[in-house]
Design a protein around this motif. Structure first.
Motif, PDB file in Angstrom:
ATOM      1  N   VAL A  75      29.888  -6.678  26.997  1.00  0.00           N
ATOM      2  CA  VAL A  75      30.666  -7.093  25.825  1.00  0.00           C
ATOM      3  C   VAL A  75      30.017  -8.308  25.173  1.00  0.00           C
ATOM      4  O   VAL A  75      29.727  -8.309  23.970  1.00  0.00           O
ATOM      5  N   ASN A  76      29.754  -9.338  25.974  1.00  0.00           N
ATOM      6  CA  ASN A  76      29.167 -10.551  25.392  1.00  0.00           C
ATOM      7  C   ASN A  76      27.728 -10.343  24.957  1.00  0.00           C
ATOM      8  O   ASN A  76      27.280 -10.945  23.983  1.00  0.00           O
ATOM      9  N   GLY A  77      26.996  -9.476  25.649  1.00  0.00           N
ATOM     10  CA  GLY A  77      25.644  -9.168  25.208  1.00  0.00           C
ATOM     11  C   GLY A  77      25.638  -8.456  23.867  1.00  0.00           C
ATOM     12  O   GLY A  77      24.814  -8.765  22.989  1.00  0.00           O
ATOM     13  N   ALA A  78      26.562  -7.519  23.690  1.00  0.00           N
ATOM     14  CA  ALA A  78      26.652  -6.797  22.420  1.00  0.00           C
ATOM     15  C   ALA A  78      27.113  -7.723  21.297  1.00  0.00           C
ATOM     16  O   ALA A  78      26.665  -7.594  20.150  1.00  0.00           O
ATOM     17  N   ILE A  79      27.992  -8.668  21.618  1.00  0.00           N
ATOM     18  CA  ILE A  79      28.427  -9.641  20.618  1.00  0.00           C
ATOM     19  C   ILE A  79      27.256 -10.528  20.203  1.00  0.00           C
ATOM     20  O   ILE A  79      27.077 -10.828  19.011  1.00  0.00           O
ATOM     21  N   TRP A  80      26.442 -10.942  21.157  1.00  0.00           N
ATOM     22  CA  TRP A  80      25.275 -11.773  20.840  1.00  0.00           C
ATOM     23  C   TRP A  80      24.334 -11.033  19.896  1.00  0.00           C
ATOM     24  O   TRP A  80      23.820 -11.610  18.933  1.00  0.00           O
ATOM     25  N   MET A  81      24.112  -9.744  20.159  1.00  0.00           N
ATOM     26  CA  MET A  81      23.261  -8.947  19.281  1.00  0.00           C
ATOM     27  C   MET A  81      23.865  -8.842  17.882  1.00  0.00           C
ATOM     28  O   MET A  81      23.144  -8.906  16.878  1.00  0.00           O
ATOM     29  N   ALA A  82      25.192  -8.716  17.811  1.00  0.00           N
ATOM     30  CA  ALA A  82      25.856  -8.654  16.505  1.00  0.00           C
ATOM     31  C   ALA A  82      25.723  -9.974  15.768  1.00  0.00           C
ATOM     32  O   ALA A  82      25.553 -10.003  14.542  1.00  0.00           O
ATOM     33  N   ALA A  83      25.788 -11.096  16.501  1.00  0.00           N
ATOM     34  CA  ALA A  83      25.598 -12.401  15.874  1.00  0.00           C
ATOM     35  C   ALA A  83      24.193 -12.536  15.320  1.00  0.00           C
ATOM     36  O   ALA A  83      23.980 -13.161  14.281  1.00  0.00           O
ATOM     37  N   ARG A  84      23.230 -11.951  15.992  1.00  0.00           N
ATOM     38  CA  ARG A  84      21.849 -12.023  15.519  1.00  0.00           C
ATOM     39  C   ARG A  84      21.633 -11.162  14.276  1.00  0.00           C
ATOM     40  O   ARG A  84      21.100 -11.624  13.267  1.00  0.00           O
ATOM     41  N   ASP A  85      22.069  -9.922  14.323  1.00  0.00           N
ATOM     42  CA  ASP A  85      21.694  -8.955  13.294  1.00  0.00           C
ATOM     43  C   ASP A  85      22.753  -8.728  12.227  1.00  0.00           C
ATOM     44  O   ASP A  85      22.442  -8.147  11.177  1.00  0.00           O
ATOM     45  N   GLY A  86      23.993  -9.131  12.481  1.00  0.00           N
ATOM     46  CA  GLY A  86      25.045  -8.870  11.509  1.00  0.00           C
ATOM     47  C   GLY A  86      25.201  -7.381  11.250  1.00  0.00           C
ATOM     48  O   GLY A  86      25.216  -6.573  12.175  1.00  0.00           O
ATOM     49  N   LEU A  87      25.266  -7.024   9.982  1.00  0.00           N
ATOM     50  CA  LEU A  87      25.461  -5.627   9.584  1.00  0.00           C
ATOM     51  C   LEU A  87      24.148  -4.917   9.274  1.00  0.00           C
ATOM     52  O   LEU A  87      24.164  -3.763   8.848  1.00  0.00           O
ATOM     53  N   GLU A  88      23.030  -5.572   9.519  1.00  0.00           N
ATOM     54  CA  GLU A  88      21.751  -5.044   9.056  1.00  0.00           C
ATOM     55  C   GLU A  88      21.003  -4.231  10.103  1.00  0.00           C
ATOM     56  O   GLU A  88      19.865  -3.832   9.870  1.00  0.00           O
ATOM     57  N   ALA A  89      21.618  -3.990  11.247  1.00  0.00           N
ATOM     58  CA  ALA A  89      20.960  -3.204  12.296  1.00  0.00           C
ATOM     59  C   ALA A  89      22.022  -2.450  13.074  1.00  0.00           C
ATOM     60  O   ALA A  89      23.175  -2.350  12.641  1.00  0.00           O
ATOM     61  N   ASP A  90      21.652  -1.919  14.212  1.00  0.00           N
ATOM     62  CA  ASP A  90      22.606  -1.204  15.048  1.00  0.00           C
ATOM     63  C   ASP A  90      23.539  -2.178  15.753  1.00  0.00           C
ATOM     64  O   ASP A  90      23.199  -3.336  16.010  1.00  0.00           O
ATOM     65  N   LEU A  91      24.725  -1.683  16.068  1.00  0.00           N
ATOM     66  CA  LEU A  91      25.659  -2.380  16.943  1.00  0.00           C
ATOM     67  C   LEU A  91      25.751  -1.611  18.248  1.00  0.00           C
ATOM     68  O   LEU A  91      25.679  -0.376  18.260  1.00  0.00           O
ATOM     69  N   ILE A  92      25.933  -2.340  19.324  1.00  0.00           N
ATOM     70  CA  ILE A  92      26.029  -1.723  20.646  1.00  0.00           C
ATOM     71  C   ILE A  92      27.496  -1.532  21.000  1.00  0.00           C
ATOM     72  O   ILE A  92      28.299  -2.466  20.903  1.00  0.00           O
ATOM     73  N   ASP A  93      27.840  -0.334  21.409  1.00  0.00           N
ATOM     74  CA  ASP A  93      29.183  -0.044  21.902  1.00  0.00           C
ATOM     75  C   ASP A  93      29.266  -0.569  23.340  1.00  0.00           C
ATOM     76  O   ASP A  93      28.561  -0.070  24.215  1.00  0.00           O
ATOM     77  N   PRO A  94      30.117  -1.565  23.621  1.00  0.00           N
ATOM     78  CA  PRO A  94      30.156  -2.125  24.972  1.00  0.00           C
ATOM     79  C   PRO A  94      30.662  -1.160  26.038  1.00  0.00           C
ATOM     80  O   PRO A  94      30.479  -1.412  27.227  1.00  0.00           O
TER      81      PRO A  94
END
Length: 366
Positions: free
Chosen positions: A275-294
């Motif tokens: 969950v926190n790893g996927a949130i960190w990736m979302a903080a990095r990329d925002g809406l401009e890349a893939d999001l990870i389903d935790p």
């Protein structure tokens, strides 16, 4: 909550006070609080003297919240302009963050600053916090667990702090990275019950890890004073409309979580750390890349996730007459790339002056 009522919610907005010429944080919160018109929601000081906050009353409709926030932004922006500053809806100041912030002279804030030491020195973080009514702490821990799969998407769509000390950070939400320096950070762990949650907070305070229960800085938490769940994942927003759209989407997700819990549906289970790893990736990329389903650990384009999320609460949004509003919000995010992208584009095109204009326009100051 009566069967024919909409679940109540509220929005807290935090703002930065920036010098209109230099863009740097300016310690005029106390003066703005004193000068705020009585006709608008109360203005309050925050941790730094360059930060200001307000909150809506308990709301049942999006229009109630939007009217409160729009009126506050407009009135306080005029007061700020008279003093050569800008009320900025940004998760961090674009410049000046390397200067130590001035802690607001309240005993609790001073104690907090002493406890956090250098971790607090540059904490210019400002956010949008959404409170949603829950029937009990036991129901609240169900909501926390059931929001976890959507947490990366909720951060990505509200990421709005891409600049720090005059440079792009490579992150859509650098505020999230800075928030990870607090003793308690990230999305909360799973709790068996409301008593389990309360015991965990008591241990954190009793051990000295936290100054008090108000410093539970998980991205989502249960209120110690009100029957609400508070989602703290969002950066401060450029526009009040976006803040309110986000809030009613969160309310719908809480509605769905409670209904699923009442129906006996099991809580979603994520792998440890995902969950926190996927949130960190979302903080990095925002809406401009893939999001990870935790839950599945699979990645998909960000807007596919947003469509799934909105689709999962379509009936809840229809019931509160918010579906069209949220769909327009998502369409707006798709068209603009989100608030972090808007900041970066304005900075790249027009520099700091362009950013200040963006903040001024978004606050309703024109």
């Amino acid at each position: 909550m009566a069967a024919d009522e909409f679940r109540s919610f509220g929005v807290e907005e935090e703002y930065l006070l920036l010098d209109a010429g230099q863009g740097t944080p300016t310690d005029l919160a106390a003066e703005l609080v004193r000068s705020a018109p009585r006709s608008v929601a109360p203005a309050e000081r925050e941790f730094f003297s360059s930060q200001l906050e307000t909150a809506t009353p308990v709301c049942r409709t999006a229009e109630e919240a939007l009217d409160t926030l729009t009126e506050f932004r407009s009135a306080l922006s005029r007061e700020a302009a008279d003093r050569g500053i800008v009320l900025a809806g940004s998760g961090l100041p674009p410049v000046g963050g390397d200067e130590a912030g001035t802690v607001t002279p309240k005993s609790r804030y001073r104690e907090l600053g002493a406890q956090l030491r250098n971790a607090a020195t540059y904490q210019y973080v400002t956010g949008t916090h959404v409170h949603v009514e829950i029937p009990s702490p036991d129901a609240g821990v169900e909501v926390l667990s059931r929001l976890a799969p959507w947490a990366p998407a909720l951060l990505a769509m509200t990421a709005n702090s891409p600049l720090w000390c005059g440079e792009p950070t490579g992150f859509a939400s650098w505020r999230h990275v800075m928030n990870m320096s607090w003793p308690v950070a990230g999305f909360p762990p799973e709790f068996a019950s409301g008593d389990d949650y309360a015991h965990a907070v008591e241990q954190l305070v009793g051990s000295g890890v936290l100054l008090d229960s108000g410093v539970v800085t998980w991205l989502a938490r249960l209120s110690q004073n009100f029957p609400t769940m508070e989602l703290r994942i969002a950066d401060a927003q450029l526009d009040a409309e976006d803040a309110v759209c986000f809030a009613v989407l969160v309310r719908a997700l809480v509605d769905r979580a409670l209904r699923d819990a009442e129906a006996g549906k099991p809580r979603p289970q994520a792998a440890a750390g995902l969950v926190n790893g996927a949130i960190w990736m979302a903080a990095r990329d925002g809406l401009e890349a893939d999001l990870i389903d935790p839950i599945t650990a699979r990645a998909e384009p960000a807007f596919d996730t947003l469509e799934r999320m909105v689709g999962s609460v379509e009936s809840e949004l229809r019931r509160t007459d918010d579906l069209d509003r949220v769909i327009r919000y998502c369409d707006r995010l798709r068209r603009t790339g989100g608030p972090a992208r808007r900041q970066l584009e304005r900075f790249e095109a027009d520099g700091l002056a362009g950013l200040i204009s963006l903040y001024r326009e978004s606050s309703g100051a024109g």
